[in-house]
Design an enzyme around this catalytic site. Structure first.
Site, PDB file in Angstrom:
ATOM      1  N   TYR A 139       0.861  -1.306   0.192  1.00  0.00           N
ATOM      2  CA  TYR A 139      -0.243   0.022   0.023  1.00  0.00           C
ATOM      3  C   TYR A 139       0.807   1.104  -0.269  1.00  0.00           C
ATOM      4  O   TYR A 139       1.446   1.713   0.846  1.00  0.00           O
ATOM      5  CB  TYR A 139      -1.170  -0.152   1.311  1.00  0.00           C
ATOM      6  CG  TYR A 139      -1.961   1.040   1.295  1.00  0.00           C
ATOM      7  CD1 TYR A 139      -2.007   2.169   0.468  1.00  0.00           C
ATOM      8  CD2 TYR A 139      -2.619   1.177   2.541  1.00  0.00           C
ATOM      9  CE1 TYR A 139      -2.980   3.220   0.725  1.00  0.00           C
ATOM     10  CE2 TYR A 139      -3.464   2.114   2.755  1.00  0.00           C
ATOM     11  CZ  TYR A 139      -3.659   3.043   1.750  1.00  0.00           C
ATOM     12  OH  TYR A 139      -4.736   4.023   2.033  1.00  0.00           O
ATOM     13  N   LYS A 169      -1.355  -1.070  -4.065  1.00  0.00           N
ATOM     14  CA  LYS A 169      -2.332  -0.147  -3.986  1.00  0.00           C
ATOM     15  C   LYS A 169      -1.594   1.263  -3.988  1.00  0.00           C
ATOM     16  O   LYS A 169      -0.983   1.651  -3.176  1.00  0.00           O
ATOM     17  CB  LYS A 169      -3.165  -0.312  -2.544  1.00  0.00           C
ATOM     18  CG  LYS A 169      -4.295   0.947  -2.681  1.00  0.00           C
ATOM     19  CD  LYS A 169      -4.952   0.666  -1.124  1.00  0.00           C
ATOM     20  CE  LYS A 169      -6.088   1.565  -0.942  1.00  0.00           C
ATOM     21  NZ  LYS A 169      -5.951   2.990  -0.826  1.00  0.00           N
TER      22      LYS A 169
END
Length: 313
Positions: A139, A169
């Site tokens: 992320y 992400k």
């Protein structure tokens, strides 16, 4: 480990709280059904939106369990396990695997800064190793972690060290870097967009999936952007993206996630405010926000309609 890549809209889910700030798991099942009915194709749990960093490890576990149960295999569930303690992050990853989550994801530690790709790879290898059977997404959110390292380099080198690394992400605004990441071993790596205001630009750059907060309250709008782009109707795609920008600008006049929870309340889900330091909106602020959103036409175009198809991507 599944080879399936994420697609379409993945909602970064909210964590319902009682007025005293304690967990309130009761709305999760109904909220999940509602999101799926609106065209959501995945759930990203305990991320920034879900206040993962404001919850205890025990709380994160029960929230993860509640969303996995609510999804009931209908859509993939990604559990965000990032923590300043890598040991705790690894244990959260192991728990996600145990409860039947489909993917695991993590931010990097942020209190002590990570200043080189080697250290980032070391940290994420430790976390991903807790759930070796689950695909792992790093992320990348430099605005909150302070780590703005080269993500293409991370994928190139991290993939050799982290066997279950499948992508990112990508929550940043640098489309040129996003493009570079998409071009690193596209057969293996899935790079998922994470900036709602720039979805149209991301689609033009090659995005096929996105994880976002405002998908919780306006999924039909974003599905409309995707459909207009697919049809080559750029004027309509820009019009809809402009509505997204105005909606987010309006909500951003208040503490963002507290305001988002209030908008979910306007949609019938009483999920409380946020843990400090984010807090909650006052009744007068909620009323002003409602009026501002109404003036944008939000309560009309946020609902599914024939002009905002749910069949894109």
């Amino acid at each position: 480990m599944t080879d399936n890549k994420l697609s379409g809209l993945i909602a970064a889910t909210y964590t319902p709280l009682h007025d005293d700030g304690e967990l309130n798991l009761d709305p999760i099942a109904a909220m999940t059904d509602w999101l799926l009915a609106k065209g959501i194709r995945g759930l990203y749990v305990c991320g920034s939106t879900g206040e993962g960093m404001s919850l205890s490890g025990a709380e994160r576990r029960v929230v993860a369990e509640a969303y996995v149960k609510a999804a009931a295999g209908r859509v993939p569930v990604i559990i965000q396990v990032g923590h300043n303690s890598l040991a705790e992050a690894r244990q959260l990853a192991a728990h996600a695997q145990e409860i039947g989550a489909n993917y695991v994801s993590a931010t990097c530690p942020s209190y002590f800064s990570i200043n080189d790709v080697d250290t980032l790879i070391d940290c994420m290898a430790e976390v991903a190793g807790g759930a070796p059977e689950l695909p792992f997404y790093y992320y990348h959110i430099p605005a909150l972690t302070g780590s703005a390292l080269d993500m293409a380099e991370f994928l190139e080198r991290g993939g050799k060290r982290i066997s279950n690394l499948v992508g990112l992400k990508y929550t940043d605004t640098k489309l040129h870097v996003f493009l570079q990441c998409l071009q690193v071993d596209p057969e293996r790596f899935d790079v998922v967009w994470g900036c709602d205001e720039m979805m149209l630009g991301a689609l033009a750059t090659g995005a096929t999936a996105a994880i976002g907060s405002t998908f919780n309250i306006a999924a039909p709008l974003y599905l409309g952007i995707m459909e207009a782009f697919r049809q080559g109707d750029m004027n309509e795609a820009r019009r809809l993206q402009s509505l997204s920008v105005e909606m987010i600008r309006t909500i951003g006049k208040y503490p963002f996630h507290a305001a988002m929870k209030s908008v979910l309340g306007m949609n019938g889900f009483n999920i409380g405010g946020c843990r400090l330091p984010q807090g909650r909106l006052s009744e007068s602020e909620i009323e002003r926000l409602r009026n501002d959103l109404s003036s944008l036409g939000y309560f009309q175009w946020s609902q599914p309609s024939s002009s905002l198809s749910t069949n894109s991507l």
